[in-house]
Design a protein around this motif. Structure first.
Motif, PDB file in Angstrom:
ATOM      1  N   THR A   1       0.836  -1.198   0.000  1.00  0.00           N
ATOM      2  CA  THR A   1       0.000   0.000   0.000  1.00  0.00           C
ATOM      3  C   THR A   1       0.869   1.246   0.000  1.00  0.00           C
ATOM      4  OG1 THR A   1      -1.679  -1.218   1.249  1.00  0.00           O
ATOM      5  CG2 THR A   1      -1.851   1.183   1.237  1.00  0.00           C
TER       6      THR A   1
ATOM      7  N   ASP B   1       3.394  -4.944   2.762  1.00  0.00           N
ATOM      8  CA  ASP B   1       2.726  -4.638   4.026  1.00  0.00           C
ATOM      9  C   ASP B   1       2.953  -5.758   5.037  1.00  0.00           C
ATOM     10  OD1 ASP B   1       1.618  -2.331   2.900  1.00  0.00           O
ATOM     11  OD2 ASP B   1      -0.249  -3.327   2.337  1.00  0.00           O
TER      12      ASP B   1
ATOM     13  N   GLN C   1      -1.282  -2.231   7.467  1.00  0.00           N
ATOM     14  CA  GLN C   1      -0.694  -1.540   6.323  1.00  0.00           C
ATOM     15  C   GLN C   1       0.242  -0.421   6.755  1.00  0.00           C
ATOM     16  OE1 GLN C   1      -3.901  -0.256   3.763  1.00  0.00           O
ATOM     17  NE2 GLN C   1      -4.432  -2.351   3.170  1.00  0.00           N
TER      18      GLN C   1
END
Length: 317
Positions: free
Chosen positions: A3, A21, A26
């Motif tokens: 992300t 991640d 995240q």
């Protein structure tokens, strides 16, 4: 692709490492140096001993540059973007392959060089008075008689920020596992300030901006006391930055004591923390003012032994 990588595109492809991640969040990014990068780095710094790097501070930046150069200067940009972005602010770094050194002190020397490269890619490590160098090495064993919770194996070390009792700014903390024996448990614990459910309750408290005295036990080799609030400043967007540890606060009155007690109870009861296992050789790097960190307790074993390395410092531009 992580992300974070989607949010912070580099001008060209990552070279010699990957970013994904952490499975449970995240926010925490997992950076892995590939085998070729590790081998090239080990060879590039083989002629410098750790003692030489201790004696000549400029070598620490050269060690960092050698690693960054191997990755086409993509590693430095990536790590700085991760640790300075409040939405992430932390990475767990591992490496693949064998650096080509024997186990024991030679392997430890390589680990010190690697952690030095990472810390000096993102900033400048402060002098650590506990160990007398720009880093500290310490061991957790099954039995301990020290004067702080750092080496206490059989209890949870509560969530906190580092650097509460020193004058130097402590923007980042690097924690690396050098070796372990007979170890079960002891995961690193992390809580992002913005994930703390009661954050705003304590920010809006009348004592949130009141100076509190902070000291340290004798083992830290720091004789001074400092004063600052728990929420000592805001970032560029007005979000709170923290500087708190339960062990070293010295409240001046009942109101301060109650405020700190309630804060500690809230932090320890918060369910939004991460439990992060760290393999030997890995390192966890966090933005010290937006992440609180701690350590879970170990399972008792007569031969329990874990050696850790710590670097704490400030960002440089």
């Amino acid at each position: 692709m992580s992300t974070f990588a989607k949010k912070h595109p580099l001008p060209h492809t990552l070279t010699g490492f990957t970013v994904v991640d952490f499975p449970a969040s995240q926010r925490l990014q997992m950076v892995t140096l590939d085998e070729a990068t590790v081998a090239a780095f080990a060879q590039s710094v083989a002629d410098w001993s750790v003692q030489g790097i201790e004696y000549k501070p400029f070598l620490r930046f050269e060690v960092a540059d050698r690693l960054d150069k191997i990755t086409g200067y993509t590693l430095g940009k990536c790590l700085n973007d991760i640790v300075r972005d409040r939405a992430t602010g932390a990475f767990l770094l591992n490496y693949q392959g064998d650096p080509g050194v024997e186990d024991g002190e030679a392997r430890t020397e390589f680990e010190v060089k690697l952690s030095t490269a990472i810390s000096h890619i993102i900033g400048l490590s402060n002098h650590d008075a506990m160990y007398g160098q720009y880093y500290a090495r310490f061991t957790v064993r099954n039995v301990d008689d020290s004067d702080s919770y750092l080496r206490k194996a059989h209890r949870r070390m509560e969530l906190h920020n580092d650097g509460t009792y020193v004058n130097e700014r402590t923007d980042y903390v690097l924690m690396q596992k050098l070796k372990e024996e007979n170890m079960q448990g002891g995961n690193s614990l992390l809580l992002h300030v913005d994930d703390w459910a009661d954050r705003d309750t304590f920010i809006q408290h009348p004592l949130a901006k009141e100076n509190i005295v902070w000291g340290a036990p004798k083992s830290k080799n720091v004789d001074i006391k400092v004063e600052h609030p728990v929420f000592f400043e805001e970032d560029a967007d007005g979000n709170p930055m923290m500087l708190y540890i339960d062990q070293f606060a010295e409240p001046s009155n009942k109101a301060q004591g109650k405020y700190l007690f309630d804060m500690g109870e809230s932090l320890e009861a918060d369910p939004n923390y991460l439990s992060v296992p760290m393999p030997v050789g890995s390192m966890l790097v966090i933005h010290n003012h937006v992440w609180l960190h701690g350590r879970d307790k170990f399972v008792s074993h007569p031969g329990l032994c874990r050696e850790l390395l710590r670097q704490r410092g400030h960002f440089t531009d």
